[in-house]
Every structure is written in C-alpha cells, then in structure tokens.
Design a protein around this motif. Structure first.
Motif, PDB file in Angstrom:
ATOM      1  N   HIS A   1       0.800  -1.225   0.000  1.00  0.00           N
ATOM      2  CA  HIS A   1       0.000   0.000   0.000  1.00  0.00           C
ATOM      3  C   HIS A   1       0.830   1.272   0.000  1.00  0.00           C
ATOM      4  O   HIS A   1       0.261   2.374  -0.039  1.00  0.00           O
ATOM      5  CB  HIS A   1      -0.923   0.024   1.227  1.00  0.00           C
ATOM      6  CG  HIS A   1      -0.190   0.172   2.528  1.00  0.00           C
ATOM      7  ND1 HIS A   1       0.613  -0.828   3.040  1.00  0.00           N
ATOM      8  CD2 HIS A   1      -0.124   1.206   3.413  1.00  0.00           C
ATOM      9  CE1 HIS A   1       1.121  -0.422   4.190  1.00  0.00           C
ATOM     10  NE2 HIS A   1       0.698   0.803   4.435  1.00  0.00           N
TER      11      HIS A   1
ATOM     12  N   GLN B   1       3.950  -1.850  -7.479  1.00  0.00           N
ATOM     13  CA  GLN B   1       2.494  -1.831  -7.322  1.00  0.00           C
ATOM     14  C   GLN B   1       1.764  -1.798  -8.659  1.00  0.00           C
ATOM     15  O   GLN B   1       0.697  -2.402  -8.807  1.00  0.00           O
ATOM     16  CB  GLN B   1       2.049  -0.642  -6.470  1.00  0.00           C
ATOM     17  CG  GLN B   1       2.168  -0.878  -4.985  1.00  0.00           C
ATOM     18  CD  GLN B   1       3.463  -0.317  -4.438  1.00  0.00           C
ATOM     19  OE1 GLN B   1       4.409  -0.095  -5.191  1.00  0.00           O
ATOM     20  NE2 GLN B   1       3.516  -0.086  -3.141  1.00  0.00           N
TER      21      GLN B   1
ATOM     22  N   GLU C   1      -2.841  -2.716   3.861  1.00  0.00           N
ATOM     23  CA  GLU C   1      -2.559  -3.528   2.675  1.00  0.00           C
ATOM     24  C   GLU C   1      -3.828  -4.163   2.121  1.00  0.00           C
ATOM     25  O   GLU C   1      -4.074  -4.153   0.904  1.00  0.00           O
ATOM     26  CB  GLU C   1      -1.560  -4.628   3.026  1.00  0.00           C
ATOM     27  CG  GLU C   1      -0.144  -4.165   3.254  1.00  0.00           C
ATOM     28  CD  GLU C   1       0.811  -5.348   3.193  1.00  0.00           C
ATOM     29  OE1 GLU C   1       1.584  -5.434   2.230  1.00  0.00           O
ATOM     30  OE2 GLU C   1       0.768  -6.192   4.114  1.00  0.00           O
TER      31      GLU C   1
ATOM     32  N   TRP D   1      -5.944  -1.625   0.396  1.00  0.00           N
ATOM     33  CA  TRP D   1      -5.379  -1.238  -0.903  1.00  0.00           C
ATOM     34  C   TRP D   1      -5.736  -2.272  -1.965  1.00  0.00           C
ATOM     35  O   TRP D   1      -6.159  -1.920  -3.070  1.00  0.00           O
ATOM     36  CB  TRP D   1      -3.850  -1.101  -0.783  1.00  0.00           C
ATOM     37  CG  TRP D   1      -3.185  -0.531  -1.991  1.00  0.00           C
ATOM     38  CD1 TRP D   1      -2.882   0.783  -2.228  1.00  0.00           C
ATOM     39  CD2 TRP D   1      -2.726  -1.258  -3.149  1.00  0.00           C
ATOM     40  NE1 TRP D   1      -2.270   0.918  -3.447  1.00  0.00           N
ATOM     41  CE2 TRP D   1      -2.160  -0.315  -4.037  1.00  0.00           C
ATOM     42  CE3 TRP D   1      -2.741  -2.599  -3.508  1.00  0.00           C
ATOM     43  CZ2 TRP D   1      -1.613  -0.673  -5.270  1.00  0.00           C
ATOM     44  CZ3 TRP D   1      -2.208  -2.965  -4.739  1.00  0.00           C
ATOM     45  CH2 TRP D   1      -1.655  -2.019  -5.601  1.00  0.00           C
TER      46      TRP D   1
END
Length: 391
Positions: free
Chosen positions: A313, A324, A374, A377
């Motif tokens: 995240h 990501q 996390e 996200w």
C-alpha cells in the motif's frame, strides 16, 4: 473479505499469517485473535480471511486424533473473531522466523517424504477449517526445490511425489467431501522460477488437483508480464489455484550511489532476496541482494528488481520504488476479463520485521494497522476492476 466477479464467482481475500512467528498452538490462537481479529475490526468488515501458515509440528498435531481439541479451539477462535480460512501457505516447513532462514526455506523439498506428509497434513486441517459455503480450499507450496542440484533422476522423484500428492488429495476429498488443491509457487532461483519453467516442469501433473500459485512479487522480480504469464498458463492447461498479492522492491538506476545506499538498507540476514537486473533485453540473476551490491560484474545499466516483499500500500523512500503497478496489472489480468481466473487472493508481506529502521511497524498495533492498510489497498484495486465487495 469476499468479492463477487461479474461471472458470479466468489473471490476470497486474505492476508498470510507467515508474517507471525508460530511455534505452537497457543501462539497460533494468540495471533489469530490479536492480529487477525484486530485487522478485521480496523477494516470495519464483518468477515476477514486468513491464509494460515502452520509449521510442520503444529499442523501435524492439528491433523492427529490427539489434536482434535486444539483444532476445535482454532475453529472456535476463528468464528469468534469473524475470520475464515480457505487457503494455507505451506511453503515454509518450519523455522520461518529463525535469525537466519535464507536457503533453509526450501527444505525439505519435493524430493522428500517429509514435504509430502506435511502438505497432506495441511490439506486435512484445511478441509476441517473451510467454511461450509466455500467451493474449495488451496494450499501453496514451494516450486519443487532450489535449482541445484537438479537432474533427470530428481525430476522423476519429484514427479512421483506429486503423483502421490494427487492421490492423497483425492483421499482427503473422499474422506471429508471437501476439495483441496495444491498450488506450486514459482520463485526466483528455484527449479520452477518462471511461468515458462512451470509449463516445462509441471507437464503431466494431475491438473484437477495441482496448479500454480501466482505470486506477483516473484513475477515482477523476473520481469515477467502478467498478461503473457496468464496466457502461457492457460495454453498449458495449468490453473491459477491461488494468487499472492505482493510487491517487489525496484530501482530504476542502480548505478546511482544514493540508490545503492538505499538498497543496502534492505540487505538483511534472515531472508533470501534474489535480485534481477534487466540489461539489453536480458534478465541477469544474483541469488541475494548483498551479492548483487558487492559484485562489480553484476550489471547496473538497467533496472533492478529485488525479491523483497514490501508493503503493497505504500512506496519506499526515493530513489527506490515498488512494483504496485505490476501488481495492479496482475489483478486486472486475473479479474478484469469475462471470468475470474482464480478465487483465492492472499496478501503476503512477511518482511515487516526486517524492513529498514523507520519503515517497521510500531509494535502489534502498528502491524495490525499495516496489515489492514494492505488489505484495503488490494480491495480497492479489486473494486476498481469491477468486483463487488460482499458481506
């Protein structure tokens, strides 16, 4: 957390508990309550998935007749915390939080009876933990072995073990009425380190019982593109039994002294951090980050990616970044089409305790907050794809 794909598939989202040391059943029950229920409460959701890691001595007890009371306690603790389990991480056998793990994480491997027995114990315990409405369970495992030594005789022995595994999983299903599948997880440096390697090495496995765990960090570290990887698996008839939502460490210019100093803060003694450089269209390998940093021969004229599971995240401090975007593309490849390619997603950041100073969580509450962030996200990325979050 659960999501519904547009094709109707229910997709389970969990976090992997290999982030927590687990030495016995009491420690397991404590982590389920402290961290699992804590993260669920912080997220404000009615149900949260755990991808349990059960070390060999713990799962052997839970799978035995003597351990039935402990298994009942675990089920009760999960229910009380609003938690569910549809997947186990059976890659580390035990000792995953020892001071030094490195290559020991690959032992015992799929050449051994110990690995087979451990995995089947995990399947039996998972069958007892599955929610009544879960379609199936999944158990992820190491990709056969570390790459050396390896030869045709070892490949044949591993194939025999996987055939015995398929037979054992069929027996679990016959005994319990629950379907459990095993997912071999390609990892840099192993016999199966890429998706092409999975296709080459896993030909002939029982694809009804055995498939692939697609770890996004590993995929990114090897500079593999998600769309190409998924297409290759589909062509080969290998299913994505589960995916691990994870991000790798990345540096665009490893020749920059500031970047190398920043990378050095991630070179630690517990886990192996395989490093890959992309140079002139080729991927060059180092088995650990310290080796890459200390070698004058390791190329620095192209980007590096490091097998260090960083929190998904947030980005590291510049000039480092994380993958990501690659993770988002992986999730889009899995769930952005007309059908869901898998139904088990596990956030696997086990490295919180070895992050550089200043990046580590502040005590148990800090770790709970990080795990929840996390999960949120990943949940947000799945919602952006068009998945419906359901109770």
């Amino acid at each position: 957390m659960r999501f519904r794909h547009t094709d109707g598939t229910v997709v389970h989202l969990a976090y992997c508990t290999n982030v927590h040391p687990t030495e016995d059943v009491e420690a397991l029950l404590d982590q389920v309550t402290r961290y699992g229920a804590g993260a669920r409460s912080r997220l404000g959701v009615s149900r949260l998935g755990l991808g349990l890691w059960l070390p060999a001595p713990v799962v052997a007890r839970l799978a035995s007749e003597a351990g039935r009371p402990d298994l009942d306690r675990l089920r009760a603790t999960l229910a009380a915390g609003g938690l569910e389990v549809v997947t186990l991480n059976a890659f580390p056998y035990q000792g995953f939080h020892d001071p030094r793990v490195k290559l020991a994480v690959y032992h015992p491997d799929w050449l051994t009876a110990e690995r087979l027995a451990y995995t089947l114990d995990c399947a039996r315990v998972l069958a007892a933990l599955l929610p009544d409405d879960a379609v199936r369970g999944s158990v992820s495992s190491l990709p056969l072995a570390w790459r050396t030594p390896w030869d045709d005789a070892r490949r044949g022995l591993a194939a025999d073990r996987l055939a015995q595994l398929a037979d054992g999983l069929a027996k679990v299903e016959a005994d319990t009425g629950r379907t459990i599948r095993v997912a071999l997880e390609p990892e840099p440096g192993c016999v199966v380190e890429t998706i092409d390697g999975a296709v080459a090495q896993l030909g002939g496995v029982d694809t009804d019982r055995i498939g692939v765990c697609l770890d996004a960090c590993h995929l990114a570290t090897q500079f593999e593109e998600p769309a190409d990887a998924l297409a290759a698996l589909e062509t080969a008839g290998l299913s994505v039994v589960k995916t691990q939502a994870s991000a790798a460490l990345e540096v665009a210019d490893p020749s920059d002294p500031a970047a190398r100093r920043a990378l050095a803060a991630y070179a630690e003694d517990r886990f192996l951090h395989q490093t890959r450089a992309l140079t002139r269209g080729q991927v060059v390998s180092a088995d650990d980050l310290p080796a890459a940093l200390s070698s004058a021969a390791f190329p620095d004229d192209g980007p590096w990616r490091v097998h260090f599971h960083v929190p998904v995240h947030e980005q590291p401090e510049p000039p480092l970044t994380a993958t990501q975007d690659h993770l988002t593309a992986t999730l889009r490849g899995l769930f952005g089409g007309p059908r869901a390619v898998t139904d088990h997603v596990e956030v696997e950041t086990y490295t919180w305790s070895v992050l550089p100073a200043g990046r580590r969580p502040d005590g148990p509450d800090g770790l709970v907050a990080g795990l929840a962030a996390e999960l949120r996200w990943v949940a947000d990325r799945m919602a952006e794809i068009g998945m419906e979050e359901i109770a």
